[in-house]
Design a protein around this motif. Structure first.
Motif, PDB file in Angstrom:
ATOM      1  N   PRO A  87       0.808  -1.225   0.000  1.00 60.80           N
ATOM      2  CA  PRO A  87       0.000   0.000   0.000  1.00 60.80           C
ATOM      3  C   PRO A  87       0.842   1.277   0.000  1.00 60.80           C
ATOM      4  CG  PRO A  87      -0.165  -1.131   2.114  1.00 60.80           C
ATOM      5  CD  PRO A  87       0.505  -2.073   1.167  1.00 60.80           C
ATOM      6  N   LEU A  88       2.016   1.252   0.626  1.00 57.88           N
ATOM      7  CA  LEU A  88       2.886   2.428   0.584  1.00 57.88           C
ATOM      8  C   LEU A  88       3.267   2.752  -0.848  1.00 57.88           C
ATOM      9  CD1 LEU A  88       5.514   2.247   3.490  1.00 57.88           C
ATOM     10  CD2 LEU A  88       3.507   3.703   3.298  1.00 57.88           C
ATOM     11  N   LEU A  89       3.681   1.734  -1.586  1.00 56.86           N
ATOM     12  CA  LEU A  89       4.070   1.939  -2.980  1.00 56.86           C
ATOM     13  C   LEU A  89       2.878   2.399  -3.815  1.00 56.86           C
ATOM     14  CD1 LEU A  89       6.323  -1.223  -3.403  1.00 56.86           C
ATOM     15  CD2 LEU A  89       7.100   1.146  -3.207  1.00 56.86           C
ATOM     16  N   ALA A  90       1.696   1.856  -3.512  1.00 63.79           N
ATOM     17  CA  ALA A  90       0.484   2.278  -4.228  1.00 63.79           C
ATOM     18  C   ALA A  90       0.187   3.752  -3.986  1.00 63.79           C
ATOM     19  CB  ALA A  90      -0.704   1.420  -3.789  1.00 63.79           C
ATOM     20  N   LEU A  91       0.577   4.244  -2.804  1.00 68.18           N
ATOM     21  CA  LEU A  91       0.385   5.661  -2.461  1.00 68.18           C
ATOM     22  C   LEU A  91       1.533   6.534  -2.975  1.00 68.18           C
ATOM     23  CD1 LEU A  91      -0.819   5.158   1.234  1.00 68.18           C
ATOM     24  CD2 LEU A  91      -2.213   6.048  -0.656  1.00 68.18           C
ATOM     25  N   SER A  92       2.403   5.932  -3.796  1.00 67.44           N
ATOM     26  CA  SER A  92       3.568   6.630  -4.367  1.00 67.44           C
ATOM     27  C   SER A  92       4.572   7.044  -3.304  1.00 67.44           C
ATOM     28  CB  SER A  92       3.119   7.852  -5.186  1.00 67.44           C
ATOM     29  OG  SER A  92       2.284   7.467  -6.249  1.00 67.44           O
ATOM     30  N   ILE A  93       4.680   6.242  -2.253  1.00 73.52           N
ATOM     31  CA  ILE A  93       5.667   6.474  -1.202  1.00 73.52           C
ATOM     32  C   ILE A  93       6.727   5.381  -1.305  1.00 73.52           C
ATOM     33  CG2 ILE A  93       6.085   6.567   1.286  1.00 73.52           C
ATOM     34  CD1 ILE A  93       3.181   7.481   1.617  1.00 73.52           C
ATOM     35  N   LYS A  94       7.956   5.781  -1.533  1.00 73.47           N
ATOM     36  CA  LYS A  94       9.052   4.829  -1.660  1.00 73.47           C
ATOM     37  C   LYS A  94       9.882   4.864  -0.386  1.00 73.47           C
ATOM     38  CE  LYS A  94      12.550   3.256  -4.958  1.00 73.47           C
ATOM     39  NZ  LYS A  94      13.182   3.501  -6.278  1.00 73.47           N
ATOM     40  N   PRO A  95       9.862   3.784   0.391  1.00 70.25           N
ATOM     41  CA  PRO A  95      10.626   3.773   1.644  1.00 70.25           C
ATOM     42  C   PRO A  95      12.128   3.760   1.374  1.00 70.25           C
ATOM     43  CG  PRO A  95       9.753   1.594   1.203  1.00 70.25           C
ATOM     44  CD  PRO A  95       9.172   2.501   0.161  1.00 70.25           C
TER      45      PRO A  95
END
Length: 335
Positions: A87-95
């Motif tokens: 879900p982070l990646l789906a939200l365009s957040i790259k850890p």
């Protein structure tokens, strides 16, 4: 004699100037210390203009209570490679770092999104040293990783998510979007998912009503059944209108399954979900596969038994969409 007197006067004036400057500097320094000591026992030694401005924060609720996190975190470390990472990646957040399941069957479902992101150990043994080196401003993990919570919190604000009692990828997406100030993206993400679901149902039509589906879970040398409240793939199958057998459809939580009970889980299509790397070996050697009860199953007789790796690889919006695309091959009749 006059020149000598003049010289003495010049020297005295010079020394007086130095003394006066020293006193002024000392007073100035003392004043600086006094300002730094106001309401604090720590002396400020850096000019205010050089001090980093405090980061705006907010309080969020999580599985262990509350945490104060940055309003807009920039360096997130995830102790996960699926249920939180997806879900982070789906939200365009790259850890800046993530942990992987060392003993799980590897999946490349998210490989194109995590290229170049360093790993910080595995789920059960995250490397605190690697996490510290990445200088995170937020750490995200699961409730079952709570034994590391105090150590992780000493590195950065830490939020743990309850994935023990419920695994709902839509709810999880909304929660992460809320705490990370990305709620405006949720509707678009779920709309794409819902469109895929509707297309699947429309294209398969009545075929979905003619085939029953059952799912069992292989873990080590034992067989378990997990309800859709604990599996993302189960939730998607329900959304897709797949005809699940009543025993699976109504199941909550999980339980072990004996060889005698296998007939209650028979269906036109039987999926055997494997998680660990060793499970594929157990799948071939399990004794129940050689027993008459197994051979009598309708799915076995019709060669409609499939070993799949959905337990850890179908976890959030990205892999949910991939999963829907993958489902077609099990229901579309060969031409």
């Amino acid at each position: 004699m006059r020149k000598k007197s003049t010289y003495k006067i010049i020297v005295l004036l010079f020394l007086s100037a130095i003394f006066a400057f020293a006193i002024t500097a000392c007073n100035s320094k003392m004043q600086w210390f006094k300002q730094g000591e106001i309401n604090s026992t720590v002396v400020r030694t850096t000019p205010l203009s050089l001090v980093q401005k405090p980061t705006a924060t907010k309080i969020v609720n999580h599985a262990l209570g509350q945490a104060e996190i940055p309003l807009h975190p920039q360096r997130i470390v995830v102790l996960d490679d699926s249920f939180i990472l997806d879900p982070l990646l789906a939200l365009s957040i790259k850890p800046v770092g993530f942990a992987a399941g060392a003993n799980f069957i590897n999946s490349d479902n998210l490989s194109e999104f995590v290229s170049g992101i360093p790993k910080v150990g595995d789920w059960e043994r995250p490397s605190l040293e690697k996490i510290l080196s990445l200088k995170p401003d937020l750490i995200l993990g699961h409730i079952w990783q709570k034994r590391f919570y105090s150590l992780l919190s000493a590195i950065a604000p830490t939020v743990l998510i309850d994935t023990d009692s419920e695994v709902d990828f839509k709810k999880n997406l909304k929660y992460l979007a809320d705490i990370l100030d990305k709620s405006d993206r949720v509707d678009r993400i779920l709309a794409e998912y819902n469109q895929r679901i509707q297309t699947f149902r429309q294209q398969l039509g009545t075929t979905l009503n003619t085939k029953t589906v059952s799912i069992v879970h292989l873990y080590g040398s034992t067989v378990h059944v997990y309800g859709s409240d604990l599996t993302v793939y189960g939730q998607i199958m329900k959304d897709a209108g797949i005809r699940l057998i009543p025993a699976y459809r109504d199941l909550k939580g999980y339980s072990g399954l004996s060889i005698e009970a296998l007939s209650d889980w028979d269906a036109d299509i039987l999926f055997v979900v494997v998680l660990l790397k060793t499970d594929s070996e157990h799948l071939r050697s399990l004794s129940f596969l050689k027993q008459p009860l197994w051979s009598a199953l309708k799915a076995v007789q019709n060669k409609q038994v499939y070993a799949v790796t959905w337990a850890n690889t179908v976890a959030g919006p990205i892999t949910a969409n991939q999963f829907i695309d993958d489902l077609y091959k099990y229901f579309v009749e060969p031409s």
